[in-house]
Write an enzyme that holds these catalytic residues in place. Structure first.
Site, mmCIF file in Angstrom:
data_model
loop_
_atom_site.group_PDB
_atom_site.id
_atom_site.type_symbol
_atom_site.label_atom_id
_atom_site.label_comp_id
_atom_site.label_asym_id
_atom_site.label_seq_id
_atom_site.Cartn_x
_atom_site.Cartn_y
_atom_site.Cartn_z
ATOM 1 N N HIS A 139 0.838 -1.198 0.000
ATOM 2 C CA HIS A 139 0.000 0.000 0.000
ATOM 3 C C HIS A 139 0.871 1.246 0.000
ATOM 4 C CE1 HIS A 139 0.852 -0.925 4.234
ATOM 5 N NE2 HIS A 139 0.787 0.386 4.469
ATOM 6 N N CYS A 141 2.013 3.631 11.639
ATOM 7 C CA CYS A 141 2.932 3.143 10.620
ATOM 8 C C CYS A 141 3.210 4.279 9.639
ATOM 9 C CB CYS A 141 2.369 1.918 9.903
ATOM 10 S SG CYS A 141 0.963 2.258 8.823
#
Length: 721
Positions: free
Chosen positions: A65, A224
């Site tokens: 991603h 993250c």
């Protein structure tokens, strides 16, 4: 998932054998639908994200991603590979691959949808259904949430669907998956035991309750680099592990859309903290003073139960982190979303200083680079180098004048960024990335209308305030996607431009001119007094707010292409005074070592280098140990140096560098004499004051004799107050 995924974005039989090929195969489907504008550019962004941290997860899942400017709208593609593809998961290859593409300016609603998928991936019923589904429409409907695993037409042997060798996910049968999904379709989480187990047994004997008998409480933070997938999967895994362990566990997800602070009361009541992150935890000081487990975000996904057990063990041992400094931000009790740290919990004065220093800290490297290049240009090409023609048309490789002109003109270009960068990053400190565009626009206007440093300050504060006001307006869902990239930059830039050009620009430009004329008019006693005042300020708090005010005042004066002589004198005086405290403490620990502890003597060795490099903070260890003697002594020496520097007419174009830029200083010999005089004054005062302290009332104290006090172990060590 709304229409982020359709049947055209599903491949139930991927032919790819590598993660790069899998990403390309799924990205090609996105490009075919017009959701990716530059396939190779997007894949480069995916690869860059993958290089930060592998995106493979336990249980046979891969989630490559990224956020990319080549994505037109949030999109999700799904692929299945029976043999599995290695995405770096510790338990083996992934057979379920989700490619998540988010635009660079994805809004909160889209990120919330993506986070919902991330949480679904911890649901074994959901993944079992995806492994068993045999048509793309049903797969897309499952991922969108239009169908639940219980309602999907999943074959009876769903749980026995072929899995890649080595996958560590639970081998649950389809009947169990469907039954559990009936109770979890709404929440998207697998069923776990509640905190109160019906038979009264303790899920983890001896550790479920806190010492006072209440349930053990844990707060956690997950984050993250992109804040899309791992952040929310780690949160879901930790929450599930908490329920299974019979404890209270609350998670703060610091995702791409900002974060909602945990209630300070919840943090205060927590018995332990788990930080699962791959980017710095925002406002980490809120969790200080508690048993803390600090790990990467994937540990929160792959081994949450171990983290829960570890934080309990630390709590049982009484192992805690250091308490936060007094006055640190503790967060807001309102729980409102925030984008920048140090905001709502502080007073306005503290926030204003933080915003201003954000801009100054980003501006100073431009001042340093531009100032040094311009100074080198003068040194090589002579004082007429500022009148040289453009080097694009008149550069001669063998002439020193051409090289001097080149350096001077490069430095001038760097200086043209000073005010826009100052304004842009003040706005950034207030409103995060949406503040950059109006901040830079306002700063450029300030440069255009000659509003200078004051104009940059005003433009940055106005830009940040305008963006913060726009962000508070309730926006229809239909236009949220274009808010960060179109609406906010357009409206805020227009408002800031109008105010700078029409309303406040001219008065600020006049004020800037008045200040410049005043500085240029300083002569004689006035200049000397200003030098002494700036020296006092530089040494008052040794790198603190007062020191920064003096330094910012000096850099503002030289933050123009052609600063006046007075401005360069002020910069020279400020740097000279700032060098005095650490150099003086280094000298004092050398000439009167017995007055200092062994640790202070070691710090004194480092202070030589720090002082010579104009790092005033090198004196902080000494001031912290003995402030009533060190700080007044440092201020006296700084005042002497600042006054002498102004008296000698020393000038400096560079804002930093210490002795390493002496060749670029005007009147360098007298400048060094000014520094040496201040160092001598401070050293003498420190030695005298510490010597008076060491003598006992009878005049025969052990340390006062110079022999050292005998420590309990019998060794001679000087006694520190």
């Amino acid at each position: 998932m709304s229409e982020m995924i359709t049947a055209d974005l599903v491949d139930l039989d991927l032919s790819a054998d590598t993660k790069e090929a899998a990403a390309r195969a799924l990205a090609e489907r996105m490009a075919a639908l017009g959701r990716v504008t530059d396939l190779d550019g997007f894949l480069a962004d995916v690869a860059a994200r993958e290089a930060q941290m592998p995106t493979g997860l336990d249980g046979g899942i891969g989630i490559p991603h990224c956020r990319s400017e080549h994505v037109t709208e949030p999109t999700l593609a799904f692929g299945r590979k029976a043999a599995g593809i290695d995405f770096g998961a510790p338990d083996g290859p992934a057979d379920l691959i989700f490619l998540i593409a988010a635009p660079a300016g994805a809004d909160d609603a889209h990120l919330t949808i993506l986070s919902a998928l991330a949480r679904q991936l911890t649901n074994t019923a959901f993944t079992a259904a995806l492994r068993a589904v045999d048509d793309t429409e049903t797969a897309a409907a499952l991922i969108r949430g239009d169908r639940t695993p219980a309602s999907a037409d999943v074959p009876a042997d769903a749980g026995n669907a072929e899995r890649p060798q080595g996958s560590g996910a639970t081998e649950a049968g389809a009947a169990d998956a469907v039954a559990s999904a009936e109770d979890t379709a709404e929440s998207g989480t697998a069923p776990v035991p509640s905190a109160g187990v019906e038979d009264g047994s303790d899920p983890v004997p001896g550790t479920t309750a806190a010492p006072d008998g209440r349930p053990f409480r844990v707060v956690a933070v997950t984050s993250c680099p992109t804040g899309i997938a791992h952040t929310y999967m780690a949160a879901e895994s930790l929450e599930n592990a908490g329920r299974e362990a019979g404890i209270e566990l609350v998670v703060e997800t610091q995702g791409s859309a900002g974060f909602t602070r945990l209630d300070p009361a919840v943090i205060a009541a927590a018995d332990g903290v788990i930080l699962a992150h791959d980017v710095p935890v925002r406002e980490k000081e809120r969790f200080a003073g508690k048993p803390t487990v600090d790990v990467g975000v994937k540990a929160g996904i792959n081994r949450p139960a171990e983290l829960v057990a570890e934080v309990r063990e630390k709590a049982a041992r009484g192992e805690v982190t250091a308490e936060s400094a007094p006055g640190s931000a503790a967060g807001s009790a309102s729980g409102t979303p925030v984008e920048r740290t140090g905001g709502t919990g502080d007073g306005y004065g503290t926030r204003l200083r933080t915003w201003l220093m954000s801009g100054v800290s980003y501006m100073v490297p431009f001042v340093a680079a531009g100032g040094l290049l311009i100074a080198l240009g003068f040194a090589i090409g002579g004082w007429q180098v500022n009148k040289a023609p453009s080097v694009m048309d008149h550069f001669v490789w063998t002439q020193a004048d051409s090289w001097g002109a080149l350096l001077f003109q490069i430095g001038g270009v760097a200086f043209n960024f000073l005010i826009p960068v100052l304004a842009g990053y003040i706005a950034y400190g207030m409103a995060d990335r949406p503040g950059l565009v109006p901040g830079f626009v306002g700063g450029s206007i300030a440069l255009t209308i000659n509003a200078g440093f004051l104009g940059g300050l005003a433009a940055g504060l106005i830009a940040g305030g305008v963006v913060m006001a726009i962000q508070k307006v309730r926006i229809p869902a239909a236009v949220r996607g274009i808010m960060p990239v179109v609406v906010i930059p357009l409206i805020s830039s227009a408002v800031v431009g109008f105010l700078m050009f029409v309303v406040i620009g001219k008065p600020i430009a006049s004020a800037q001119k008045g200040m410049t004329d005043w500085l240029n008019g300083l002569t004689g006693a006035n200049a000397v007094l200003l030098g002494a005042l700036l020296g006092l300020m530089m040494c008052f708090d040794l790198g603190g707010p007062v020191n920064k005010v003096a330094y910012t005042f000096a850099t503002a004066g030289i933050a123009v292409a052609n600063p006046g002589d007075s401005a360069m004198k002020i910069m020279a005086a400020v740097m000279a005074a700032g060098m005095v405290p650490p150099l003086a403490m280094a000298l004092a620990t050398t000439v009167r070592a017995r007055l200092f502890t062994p640790t202070e003597r070691e710090n004194g060795k480092a202070a030589w280098v720090l002082g010579a490099s104009f790092i005033t903070e090198g004196a902080i260890p000494f001031a912290a140990a003995d402030p009533l003697r060190v700080i007044p002594s440092a201020m006296a020496g700084g005042a002497v140096t600042g006054a002498l520097s102004m008296t000698f007419g020393a000038t400096l174009r560079a804002p930093h560098g210490g002795i390493f830029v002496v060749p670029l200083i005007g009147n360098p010999f007298l400048y060094l004499i000014a520094v040496a005089a201040g160092v001598g004054v401070t050293t003498a005062l420190v030695v005298v004051l510490k010597g008076l302290r060491k003598r006992s009332p009878s005049g025969a104290g052990a340390v006062g004799t110079g022999t050292g006090a005998v420590s309990p172990a019998g060794s001679k060590e000087p006694v520190a107050a």
